[in-house]
Each structure stands twice: as structure tokens, then as C-alpha cells.
Design a protein around this motif. Sequence first.
Motif, PDB file in Angstrom:
ATOM      1  N   GLY A  82      -5.957  18.454   9.295  1.00 40.10           N
ATOM      2  CA  GLY A  82      -5.814  17.567   8.142  1.00 40.10           C
ATOM      3  C   GLY A  82      -5.952  18.278   6.805  1.00 40.10           C
ATOM      4  N   ALA A  83      -6.813  19.303   6.760  1.00 42.30           N
ATOM      5  CA  ALA A  83      -7.063  19.998   5.491  1.00 42.30           C
ATOM      6  C   ALA A  83      -6.018  21.072   5.195  1.00 42.30           C
ATOM      7  N   VAL A  84      -5.178  21.370   6.190  1.00 39.91           N
ATOM      8  CA  VAL A  84      -4.172  22.435   6.012  1.00 39.91           C
ATOM      9  C   VAL A  84      -3.078  21.970   5.049  1.00 39.91           C
ATOM     10  N   LYS A  85      -2.836  22.784   4.007  1.00 40.48           N
ATOM     11  CA  LYS A  85      -1.901  22.346   2.974  1.00 40.48           C
ATOM     12  C   LYS A  85      -0.595  23.141   2.920  1.00 40.48           C
ATOM     13  N   ASP A  86      -0.474  24.163   3.795  1.00 39.52           N
ATOM     14  CA  ASP A  86       0.793  24.907   3.825  1.00 39.52           C
ATOM     15  C   ASP A  86       1.131  25.351   5.242  1.00 39.52           C
ATOM     16  N   ALA A  87       2.405  25.551   5.470  1.00 39.77           N
ATOM     17  CA  ALA A  87       2.906  25.855   6.809  1.00 39.77           C
ATOM     18  C   ALA A  87       2.338  27.165   7.361  1.00 39.77           C
ATOM     19  N   ASP A  88       2.173  28.167   6.484  1.00 39.42           N
ATOM     20  CA  ASP A  88       1.643  29.461   6.925  1.00 39.42           C
ATOM     21  C   ASP A  88       0.260  29.326   7.568  1.00 39.42           C
ATOM     22  N   THR A  89      -0.601  28.568   6.908  1.00 41.31           N
ATOM     23  CA  THR A  89      -1.945  28.365   7.442  1.00 41.31           C
ATOM     24  C   THR A  89      -1.895  27.604   8.757  1.00 41.31           C
ATOM     25  N   TYR A  90      -1.020  26.604   8.807  1.00 38.34           N
ATOM     26  CA  TYR A  90      -0.856  25.827  10.043  1.00 38.34           C
ATOM     27  C   TYR A  90      -0.479  26.753  11.188  1.00 38.34           C
ATOM     28  N   VAL A  91       0.517  27.589  10.975  1.00 35.77           N
ATOM     29  CA  VAL A  91       0.998  28.508  12.013  1.00 35.77           C
ATOM     30  C   VAL A  91      -0.111  29.462  12.458  1.00 35.77           C
ATOM     31  N   SER A  92      -0.854  30.014  11.508  1.00 32.99           N
ATOM     32  CA  SER A  92      -1.948  30.943  11.841  1.00 32.99           C
ATOM     33  C   SER A  92      -2.997  30.268  12.695  1.00 32.99           C
ATOM     34  N   LYS A  93      -3.328  29.049  12.303  1.00 31.29           N
ATOM     35  CA  LYS A  93      -4.356  28.324  13.029  1.00 31.29           C
ATOM     36  C   LYS A  93      -3.876  27.933  14.427  1.00 31.29           C
ATOM     37  N   TYR A  94      -2.614  27.497  14.495  1.00 31.93           N
ATOM     38  CA  TYR A  94      -2.065  27.066  15.786  1.00 31.93           C
ATOM     39  C   TYR A  94      -1.937  28.260  16.734  1.00 31.93           C
ATOM     40  N   LEU A  95      -1.345  29.332  16.253  1.00 38.37           N
ATOM     41  CA  LEU A  95      -1.095  30.483  17.135  1.00 38.37           C
ATOM     42  C   LEU A  95      -2.265  31.466  17.117  1.00 38.37           C
ATOM     43  N   SER A  96      -3.472  30.946  17.205  1.00 39.91           N
ATOM     44  CA  SER A  96      -4.674  31.773  17.208  1.00 39.91           C
ATOM     45  C   SER A  96      -5.225  31.910  18.620  1.00 39.91           C
ATOM     46  N   THR A  97      -6.020  32.965  18.832  1.00 37.66           N
ATOM     47  CA  THR A  97      -6.668  33.117  20.147  1.00 37.66           C
ATOM     48  C   THR A  97      -7.677  31.994  20.360  1.00 37.66           C
ATOM     49  N   GLU A  98      -8.266  31.525  19.266  1.00 35.69           N
ATOM     50  CA  GLU A  98      -9.221  30.414  19.374  1.00 35.69           C
ATOM     51  C   GLU A  98      -8.545  29.189  20.002  1.00 35.69           C
ATOM     52  N   HIS A  99      -7.340  28.875  19.537  1.00 41.46           N
ATOM     53  CA  HIS A  99      -6.599  27.745  20.103  1.00 41.46           C
ATOM     54  C   HIS A  99      -6.221  28.038  21.566  1.00 41.46           C
ATOM     55  N   ARG A 100      -5.784  29.260  21.817  1.00 37.52           N
ATOM     56  CA  ARG A 100      -5.401  29.626  23.191  1.00 37.52           C
ATOM     57  C   ARG A 100      -6.548  29.426  24.175  1.00 37.52           C
ATOM     58  N   GLU A 101      -7.753  29.777  23.762  1.00 40.67           N
ATOM     59  CA  GLU A 101      -8.903  29.701  24.670  1.00 40.67           C
ATOM     60  C   GLU A 101      -9.456  28.285  24.830  1.00 40.67           C
ATOM     61  N   ASN A 102      -9.015  27.363  24.010  1.00 43.09           N
ATOM     62  CA  ASN A 102      -9.582  26.014  24.045  1.00 43.09           C
ATOM     63  C   ASN A 102      -8.536  24.905  24.155  1.00 43.09           C
ATOM     64  N   PRO A 103      -7.861  24.847  25.280  1.00 46.08           N
ATOM     65  CA  PRO A 103      -6.836  23.807  25.461  1.00 46.08           C
ATOM     66  C   PRO A 103      -7.406  22.390  25.399  1.00 46.08           C
ATOM     67  N   GLY A 104      -8.666  22.231  25.766  1.00 51.20           N
ATOM     68  CA  GLY A 104      -9.269  20.895  25.813  1.00 51.20           C
ATOM     69  C   GLY A 104      -9.361  20.216  24.463  1.00 51.20           C
ATOM     70  N   SER A 105      -9.366  21.017  23.384  1.00 50.72           N
ATOM     71  CA  SER A 105      -9.392  20.419  22.048  1.00 50.72           C
ATOM     72  C   SER A 105      -8.128  20.789  21.267  1.00 50.72           C
ATOM     73  N   GLY A 106      -7.121  21.296  22.004  1.00 52.87           N
ATOM     74  CA  GLY A 106      -5.918  21.810  21.343  1.00 52.87           C
ATOM     75  C   GLY A 106      -4.720  20.882  21.390  1.00 52.87           C
ATOM     76  N   CYS A 107      -3.572  21.476  21.141  1.00 52.87           N
ATOM     77  CA  CYS A 107      -2.311  20.735  21.089  1.00 52.87           C
ATOM     78  C   CYS A 107      -1.958  20.167  22.466  1.00 52.87           C
ATOM     79  N   THR A 108      -1.601  18.883  22.487  1.00 52.67           N
ATOM     80  CA  THR A 108      -1.277  18.201  23.747  1.00 52.67           C
ATOM     81  C   THR A 108       0.037  18.698  24.342  1.00 52.67           C
ATOM     82  N   VAL A 109       0.995  19.015  23.489  1.00 53.35           N
ATOM     83  CA  VAL A 109       2.274  19.550  23.985  1.00 53.35           C
ATOM     84  C   VAL A 109       2.035  20.852  24.738  1.00 53.35           C
TER      85      VAL A 109
END
Lengths: 198, 198
Positions: free
Chosen positions: A88-115
Motif C-alpha cells: 500500500g505504501a509503495v508509490k512507484d513501479a520500481d519499488t514494487y518490482v524490487s519488493k516483489y522479486l526479493s528473496t524475502e518474498h521468495r522465502e515466504n509464500p504464506g504471506s506472499g502473492c497468491t498468483v
Amino acid sequence: MNKLRGAELKGVEWMKVSKEKAAENRERILNEAARLFREKGAQGVGVDALGEAAGLTHGSLYSQFGSKDRLLAEAVAHAFSRFATKFGAVKDADTYVSKYLSTEHRENPGSGCTVAAIGSEMPRQSEAVRRAFTDATKRSMARMAALLPRRRGREREDDALVMLATMAGAMILARAVDDRELSDRILSVSRAQLQRVA
Amino acid sequence: MNKLRGAELKGVEWMKVSKEKAAENRERILNEAARLFREKGAQGVGVDALGEAAGLTHGSLYSQFGSKDRLLAEAVAHAFSRFATKFGAVKDADTYVSKYLSTEHRENPGSGCTVAAIGSEMPRQSEAVRRAFTDATKRSMARMAALLPRRRGREREDDALVMLATMAGAMILARAVDDRELSDRILSVSRAQLQRVA
DNA sequence: TGTACATCAGTGAACGCGCGTTCACTGATGTAC
DNA sequence: TGTACATCAGTGAACGCGCGTTCACTGATGTAC
């Protein structure tokens, strides 16, 4: 046998829950279900485990949702919504992409993207589940489009769709492969390419 | 009860299969398993259905593969390999993208890309299955890289990885959503974007 | 305000069913002589 | 070449288990009076 963790307050052994408590239980079931379905897949978690994760018995799921499938449909909507809140706080696409394609997201599917977590299981789901997934996907598209600086209207949505597809595909591949180096590489080259385009 | 479709030749009721026949049965099991796993997911098809699809009983799977999991591992490798064969004649990235992001591919997961069909189930699979998936993914990357005209070496592979991720993600989304128009749109805008880049 | 009672979220035993796996058995194949 | 027999792919019954769902029941909540 009698666990009653969902109602263990005031130290009493048993207590019929109030409407307020029931609503809290429902929310807790949804949170745990949204996590477990993303971690283990729609068929990978049973009603007993879903109930237990919320501190209740499986029967309570039937009081609240009627069937495992209807719980899944609501959990899918819930999972998308909770994930969107994290961005919600992300205001630009670059930050969104960095956050989405992070190892943190990879390691935590349970709180990640449903797709990324259960996307390829969707074609085999019920109408109710797929409708929840589709509606949430459209909202994701609109939210992503709002972050894109160039273009407008429909073309901006088109760009958002391709970005979402690339991010989800990259995360699925990165999680699927059994090779840390390749997995990291998939994330970093996808990040680089998306940030070049956006 | 006695179906014996796998061995019903010469009109006899029962006949122990020759080594040649056993090898044919093995191939038939792999073909059917590769199709069924992609259509229904790893957990969506049981050993009875897998045996029956090959005209045999479930016991034959245990003679040939030892367990459902080992059959899945071999079927994953087989599925990747068969899909690659369908693209063997493709000599440029544009054609590959058009063929991959087609409605024909979307409607036929059983003979399609394994990443798109069961990619998001991979993190939950055994070591053997994930290794088969990872090896096949590396081969896909190399094959895709060979079709890219610009760049070379590692950077070309990097581009191939992003292309594979985008195609798989787009196909997963296109199959997941319960809205034909949106599904078609995901395919066409992803095609357009990839062909602009390639 | 106090009392009587209907409501309904949650329990836990029971259900039928399909799962993956095991195993004794079959009998033509394939080989040793 | 002919005979005796070991091999082993495939059968089908049986196993224990966990699945999703149903249902009679519990008892504090919440309401009607």
C-alpha cells in the motif's frame, strides 16, 4: 481432546462465543487459511489442519463457511487483499518490482502473492474460487497501472498485465528450481529487465 | 475385473508381456502420466487413474517405477521433453512466442508447458521431482537463448530466462482467470511486448 | 430490572470414500543345459 | 534343436490412513416478556 484455544478466556473451561468472538474467530480462520493454502496448496491442507491452525475444530469451519471450497474462495480474496496491503505504501513501479522479486518474498509464500503461490492450480478450482481470483487479479492490474508513469488508460493497464505476468512467472520459477544460484539469477535478471521497461 | 488392455493382443485372455512389450507399457504410462499430471496436478490424479489411463492396473506402476513420486519425477522430465519436441522446428523467438502464447496452448495444458501447468506446485514436491524440473528448466533456457538474435553468452541466457518467466506467468494468469476477454487480452499484450523486445 | 427460553457457534464422533502402498500370486518369456 | 525351469511384468485383494462432510449435542449469549 477439548482444546478450545479459540475461546480460552477468563480461565473457564467452556464458553459459548459471543457474536463479537465469532467474528474474531472467522477472521482468524481466514488469516490462517490464506496462509496455509498459499504454503501448501488448495489440496495440500485439510479441514482438520485449517481448524487447528485457528485454534478450533474442523466443525467450526462448517458453521462459518459451509464447505472447504467456500472457505478457499474467501481465503483467496483475503490473501490477495492482505498482500495488496503490504504494498500500500509503495508509490512507484520500481519499488514494487524490487519488493516483489526479493528473496524475502521468495522465502515466504504464506504471506506472499497468491498468483505466485497457487496460480497454476486455479484452472482446476470451482467457479466460486476462480471468480474470487479473477476479481482480485483485476484489482491488482488497476493498482499496478496506477504506479506506471508513462502511457494512460487501457495501454497502461496492458503494461501492468505484462508486468504482473512477468513477476508472477519469475517468482514461480525462482521457487520451483532446486538450485539457489539459478533461483537468485531469475529474480535479479527479471528485476533488471522490468526496471528498464518501467 | 480383468481388463488387460495393455496386453490384449492375439485375442488371448492373458499373456505375460515380453521385455519389448514392457518397454512399450512403460512409455505409455509415462505419456499418460505426463498428460494427466499437467491436466489435474500432482495431487489431482491417483495411481488407479494413472494405471487405467495406460490400460493397466495401478500395480504395474509399482513394477515399473516403485512409487507415485518416482513416476511423477520421470513424468515431469518426459513432459518437458515432449513439449520441447513440439517446438523443435521453431527457428526464431517470434514464432516461439506466438505458438506459446496461443489459445490452442491455453486450451490444452495436458500437452503444454510443464511450468505453466504445475509450476506453482513445484516448491512442495520431493527432491527427485524438483531436480527433474530444474534440469529441464536449464535446458529450456539454453534452447530459448539459441533463438535470440542479439547479445551472446550469459546475457543471452538472462534474456531467455525473463522471456520464459513472462510466457509462463502470462499462460498461468490466462488460464486462471474466469473471464475470456481478460484471458485473451493477457495473451495478446504479452505476445506484443515480448515480440517488441525480442 | 429479572426471568424464561430460543439461538447458534463450536464440539467431537461417525460416515463413506479414495488415497498410496504392499504382497501373494500368475504364467508367458527367456535362458541354461 | 528340444526340454526344464527361473524370472519378473502385471494382477487384484487387502492394508491403514486421512479426506470432506454430516449430525446430535452443548451451553453461554442474546432476546422476548
